[in-house]
Design an enzyme around this catalytic site. Structure first.
Site, PDB file in Angstrom:
ATOM      1  N   ASP A 202      -0.694   0.351  -5.271  1.00  0.00           N
ATOM      2  CA  ASP A 202      -1.478   0.788  -4.628  1.00  0.00           C
ATOM      3  C   ASP A 202      -2.758   0.981  -5.497  1.00  0.00           C
ATOM      4  O   ASP A 202      -2.763   0.716  -6.846  1.00  0.00           O
ATOM      5  CB  ASP A 202      -1.232   2.431  -4.630  1.00  0.00           C
ATOM      6  CG  ASP A 202      -2.124   3.120  -3.409  1.00  0.00           C
ATOM      7  OD1 ASP A 202      -1.523   3.342  -2.175  1.00  0.00           O
ATOM      8  OD2 ASP A 202      -3.047   3.445  -3.791  1.00  0.00           O
TER       9      ASP A 202
ATOM     10  N   ASP B 154      -5.435  -3.868  -6.690  1.00  0.00           N
ATOM     11  CA  ASP B 154      -5.766  -4.129  -5.205  1.00  0.00           C
ATOM     12  C   ASP B 154      -4.875  -5.250  -4.840  1.00  0.00           C
ATOM     13  O   ASP B 154      -4.878  -6.261  -5.481  1.00  0.00           O
ATOM     14  CB  ASP B 154      -7.238  -4.952  -5.276  1.00  0.00           C
ATOM     15  CG  ASP B 154      -7.869  -5.468  -3.997  1.00  0.00           C
ATOM     16  OD1 ASP B 154      -6.882  -5.316  -3.149  1.00  0.00           O
ATOM     17  OD2 ASP B 154      -9.009  -5.676  -4.126  1.00  0.00           O
TER      18      ASP B 154
ATOM     19  N   CYS C 240       0.756  -1.051  -0.028  1.00  0.00           N
ATOM     20  CA  CYS C 240      -0.032   0.156  -0.018  1.00  0.00           C
ATOM     21  C   CYS C 240       0.866   1.146   0.024  1.00  0.00           C
ATOM     22  O   CYS C 240       1.121   1.807   0.802  1.00  0.00           O
ATOM     23  CB  CYS C 240      -0.929  -0.104   1.195  1.00  0.00           C
ATOM     24  SG  CYS C 240      -1.909  -1.479   1.183  1.00  0.00           S
ATOM     25  N   ALA C 241       1.238   1.516  -1.219  1.00  0.00           N
ATOM     26  CA  ALA C 241       2.806   2.174  -1.324  1.00  0.00           C
ATOM     27  C   ALA C 241       2.407   3.850  -1.322  1.00  0.00           C
ATOM     28  O   ALA C 241       3.332   4.515  -0.893  1.00  0.00           O
ATOM     29  CB  ALA C 241       3.656   1.788  -2.243  1.00  0.00           C
ATOM     30  N   ALA C 242       1.047   4.388  -1.758  1.00  0.00           N
ATOM     31  CA  ALA C 242       1.254   5.659  -2.163  1.00  0.00           C
ATOM     32  C   ALA C 242       0.884   6.679  -0.852  1.00  0.00           C
ATOM     33  O   ALA C 242       0.246   6.156   0.074  1.00  0.00           O
ATOM     34  CB  ALA C 242      -0.001   5.999  -3.087  1.00  0.00           C
ATOM     35  N   PRO C 243       1.530   7.825  -0.876  1.00  0.00           N
ATOM     36  CA  PRO C 243       2.270   8.516  -1.891  1.00  0.00           C
ATOM     37  C   PRO C 243       3.759   7.949  -1.942  1.00  0.00           C
ATOM     38  O   PRO C 243       4.480   8.581  -2.964  1.00  0.00           O
ATOM     39  CB  PRO C 243       2.114  10.030  -1.520  1.00  0.00           C
ATOM     40  CG  PRO C 243       2.011   9.945  -0.007  1.00  0.00           C
ATOM     41  CD  PRO C 243       1.284   8.589   0.289  1.00  0.00           C
ATOM     42  N   GLY C 244       4.472   7.254  -1.355  1.00  0.00           N
ATOM     43  CA  GLY C 244       5.560   6.414  -1.809  1.00  0.00           C
ATOM     44  C   GLY C 244       6.717   6.950  -0.842  1.00  0.00           C
ATOM     45  O   GLY C 244       7.868   6.465  -0.949  1.00  0.00           O
TER      46      GLY C 244
ATOM     47  N   ASP D 134       1.493  -1.248   4.911  1.00  0.00           N
ATOM     48  CA  ASP D 134       1.304   0.057   5.759  1.00  0.00           C
ATOM     49  C   ASP D 134      -0.156   0.201   5.142  1.00  0.00           C
ATOM     50  O   ASP D 134      -0.603   0.957   4.425  1.00  0.00           O
ATOM     51  CB  ASP D 134       2.180   1.159   4.836  1.00  0.00           C
ATOM     52  CG  ASP D 134       2.027   2.392   5.827  1.00  0.00           C
ATOM     53  OD1 ASP D 134       1.779   2.479   6.882  1.00  0.00           O
ATOM     54  OD2 ASP D 134       2.442   3.583   5.166  1.00  0.00           O
TER      55      ASP D 134
ATOM     56  N   CYS E  52      -0.976   3.953  10.937  1.00  0.00           N
ATOM     57  CA  CYS E  52      -1.028   5.427  11.493  1.00  0.00           C
ATOM     58  C   CYS E  52      -2.239   5.614  12.478  1.00  0.00           C
ATOM     59  O   CYS E  52      -2.886   6.533  12.667  1.00  0.00           O
ATOM     60  CB  CYS E  52      -0.909   6.318  10.574  1.00  0.00           C
ATOM     61  SG  CYS E  52      -2.110   6.562   9.333  1.00  0.00           S
TER      62      CYS E  52
HETATM   63  C1  LIG Z   1      -1.416   4.541   4.905  1.00  0.00           C
HETATM   64  S1  LIG Z   1      -1.347   4.571   3.260  1.00  0.00           S
HETATM   65  C2  LIG Z   1       0.097   4.328   2.546  1.00  0.00           C
HETATM   66  C3  LIG Z   1       1.226   5.415   2.749  1.00  0.00           C
HETATM   67  C4  LIG Z   1       2.490   4.953   2.204  1.00  0.00           C
HETATM   68  N1  LIG Z   1       3.065   3.608   2.595  1.00  0.00           N
HETATM   69  C5  LIG Z   1       3.802   6.108   2.322  1.00  0.00           C
HETATM   70  O1  LIG Z   1       4.349   5.682   3.120  1.00  0.00           O
HETATM   71  O2  LIG Z   1       3.722   6.976   1.617  1.00  0.00           O
HETATM   72  C6  LIG Z   1      -2.578   3.502   2.574  1.00  0.00           C
HETATM   73  C7  LIG Z   1      -2.592   3.332   1.347  1.00  0.00           C
HETATM   74  O3  LIG Z   1      -3.217   1.937   0.872  1.00  0.00           O
HETATM   75  C8  LIG Z   1      -3.931   2.101  -0.220  1.00  0.00           C
HETATM   76  N2  LIG Z   1      -4.850   1.228  -0.693  1.00  0.00           N
HETATM   77  C9  LIG Z   1      -6.018   0.975   0.264  1.00  0.00           C
HETATM   78  N3  LIG Z   1      -6.496  -0.400  -0.150  1.00  0.00           N
HETATM   79  C10 LIG Z   1      -5.914  -1.011  -1.003  1.00  0.00           C
HETATM   80  C11 LIG Z   1      -5.799  -1.995  -1.717  1.00  0.00           C
HETATM   81  N4  LIG Z   1      -6.974  -2.966  -1.727  1.00  0.00           N
HETATM   82  N5  LIG Z   1      -4.584  -2.509  -2.383  1.00  0.00           N
HETATM   83  C12 LIG Z   1      -3.490  -1.594  -2.612  1.00  0.00           C
HETATM   84  N6  LIG Z   1      -3.441  -0.322  -1.800  1.00  0.00           N
HETATM   85  C13 LIG Z   1      -4.597  -0.082  -1.165  1.00  0.00           C
HETATM   86  C14 LIG Z   1      -4.374   3.699  -0.277  1.00  0.00           C
HETATM   87  O4  LIG Z   1      -4.868   4.102  -1.598  1.00  0.00           O
HETATM   88  C15 LIG Z   1      -3.546   4.232   0.462  1.00  0.00           C
HETATM   89  O5  LIG Z   1      -2.605   4.974  -0.466  1.00  0.00           O
END
Ligand SMILES: C[S@@+](CC[C@H](N)C(=O)[O-])C[C@H]1O[C@@H](n2cnc3c(N)ncnc32)[C@H](O)[C@@H]1O
EC number: 2.1.1.176
Length: 438
Positions: A281, A307, A258-262, A326, A379
């Site tokens: 993401d 997903d 779950c990488a965005a914004p990276g 994350d 978080c």
């Molecule tokens: C806590 S944020 C991640 C922050 C990121 N790891 C960083 O350090 O910049 C959670 C992310 O999970 C993504 N997300 C939610 N459901 C997801 C899924 N089923 N598969 C992949 N990503 C998912 C969201 O779009 C969001 O960007």
């Protein structure tokens, strides 16, 4: 009596106040998210100082909206009608400029009165002036930081952290420090510290976080030496600690699910560019931000929009040595940065998040090599999303066991470690490190 001077958005600070009020109107009155509204509103302001002020106004209001609403209710004979949300937002923004932002009273009052005229509400200029002058004389009545949280969330927090609940509410209402992450590819933290000193930016170092610098005062990123060149990034301390929990070996195959914004993808690659990194993401627009982050920093990863739990659609079957989840969560640990999350959160959202986290844990475990490391982080400060979520997973997976983490990662909390908001200047965060039987 209302004055008849022509309204002008060119008057000092008027465009800034109106931009802030538009964001606040959308978030407070139309349930829009701060993240969705703030960027477009700020892009209308060419001067970075105006952007910084508009953002500061929005955050100051959204950390205590009930305080300002209660002040208006107490001080106005009649509330403003529903359709006048922008005028109400301007008044609230005016109060926040006085307290907590402490702007010079004359500038805050004059710019707010002029803004009221500029939005076609000249007939409210006198009222605006009177309300803000009263706030200057008497002060804005203090608020109760607990009032920010819906009752159902308070029940969770007070059950999970009975001794710390008041500290959590207070820390979540206070502005957070700005933390930087020095890019190891571009030099040492000490070398970057020297550049900050030369630029006149005050900071402290944190012994537990090898790449972090904590600024004494937030500054616009454009003023940070080498920011555009990728020498440094903005990232909270708790987020930086994730790299130390995962600690992949050189050339490891790593999945950031779950990488965005990276931020964490980039940090891991800055530490070790030999990693073979896959970053996923579900939101394509947010995945673009990962791309932008990596480009600025000169780093490479395989990016997948999709997903993460639907592993048949993106996984080639070659296992990962390390997986970082994350997870999407209630964001209750970062309310000081995203204060609107608790305004809009409903109890049913939490149930959906708990189900999504469990689904991601179960599915992603299959992609980990026997003997590999899996880090679950959020978080959040809710034990249902953290220790209890991981404990339930361990109950389902006999081939998974939790590894101890040391006190750098916060207080013990079941199978993991928890930082509560504001502790050592950090965001609220949870970490658990799991090992797969080899
Ligand atoms: C806590 S944020 C991640 C922050 C990121 N790891 C960083 O350090 O910049 C959670 C992310 O999970 C993504 N997300 C939610 N459901 C997801 C899924 N089923 N598969 C992949 N990503 C998912 C969201 O779009 C969001 O960007």
């Amino acid at each position: 009596m209302t004055e008849r001077r022509p309204a002008s958005t060119a008057a000092p600070g008027v465009a800034t106040r109106i931009a802030a009020a538009r964001v606040l109107d959308a978030v407070l009155h139309r349930h829009r998210s701060l993240r969705a509204e703030l960027g477009p509103a700020l892009s209308t302001l060419p001067d970075p100082r105006d952007r910084a002020l508009a953002e500061a106004i929005c955050l100051a209001v959204l950390r205590a909206p009930q305080r300002y609403a209660a002040t208006l209710d107490a001080w106005m004979a009649k509330p403003l009608p529903q359709r006048d949300g922008l005028a109400r937002a301007l008044l609230i923004a005016g109060l926040a400029q006085l307290d907590p932002l402490g702007l010079p009273a004359h500038a805050a009052v004059a710019a707010t009165v002029e803004s009221m005229r500029a939005i076609g509400q000249a007939h409210r200029a006198g009222l605006t002036n009177a309300l803000l002058r009263r706030a200057v004389r008497e002060g804005v009545p203090a608020g109760d930081p607990r009032a920010h949280w819906p009752g159902w969330l308070r029940s969770h927090i007070e059950a999970d952290w009975p001794i710390d609940a008041d500290m959590i509410y207070a820390a979540s209402a206070a502005p957070p420090p700005m933390w930087l992450r020095a890019n190891r590819r571009r030099g040492t933290r000490d070398a970057y510290a020297t550049r900050l000193t030369e630029a006149g930016v005050e900071f402290t170092l944190d012994d537990d976080l090898p790449d972090a610098l904590r600024l004494a005062q937030a500054v616009p990123v454009a003023t940070l030496p080498g920011f555009a060149e990728g020498d440094v990034s903005v990232q909270d301390a708790s987020a930086q600690a994730v790299a130390d929990v995962l600690m992949p070996r050189p050339r490891a195959r790593v999945l950031d699910a779950c990488a965005a914004p990276g931020g964490k993808t980039a940090h891991l690659l800055e530490r070790d560019p030999t990693l073979s990194m896959t970053a996923i993401d579900v939101e394509p627009a947010r995945l673009q931000q990962v791309d932008g982050t990596l480009q600025r920093l000169g780093l490479q990863a395989r990016l997948v929009a999709g997903d993460a739990a639907d592993i048949d659609t993106w996984w080639d079957g070659t296992p990962f040595d390390a997986v970082l989840l994350d997870a999407p969560c209630s964001a209750t640990g970062i309310v000081r940065r995203q204060p609107d999350v608790v305004l809009h959160r409903r109890e049913s959202d939490l149930a959906a998040l708990l189900a999504l986290q469990a689904r991601l844990l179960d599915a992603l475990w299959a992609t980990l090599v026997p003997g590999g490391t899996f880090v679950y982080a959020t978080c959040s400060i809710l034990q249902d999303e953290n220790a209890r979520q991981v404990e339930a997973f361990l109950g389902r997976r006999p081939d998974a066991r939790a590894e101890p983490l040391d006190a750098r990662f916060g207080r013990e909390s079941g199978v993991g470690r928890q930082v509560l908001p504001g502790e050592r200047g950090r965001d609220g965060f949870f970490y658990a490190r799991l090992r797969k039987a080899g």
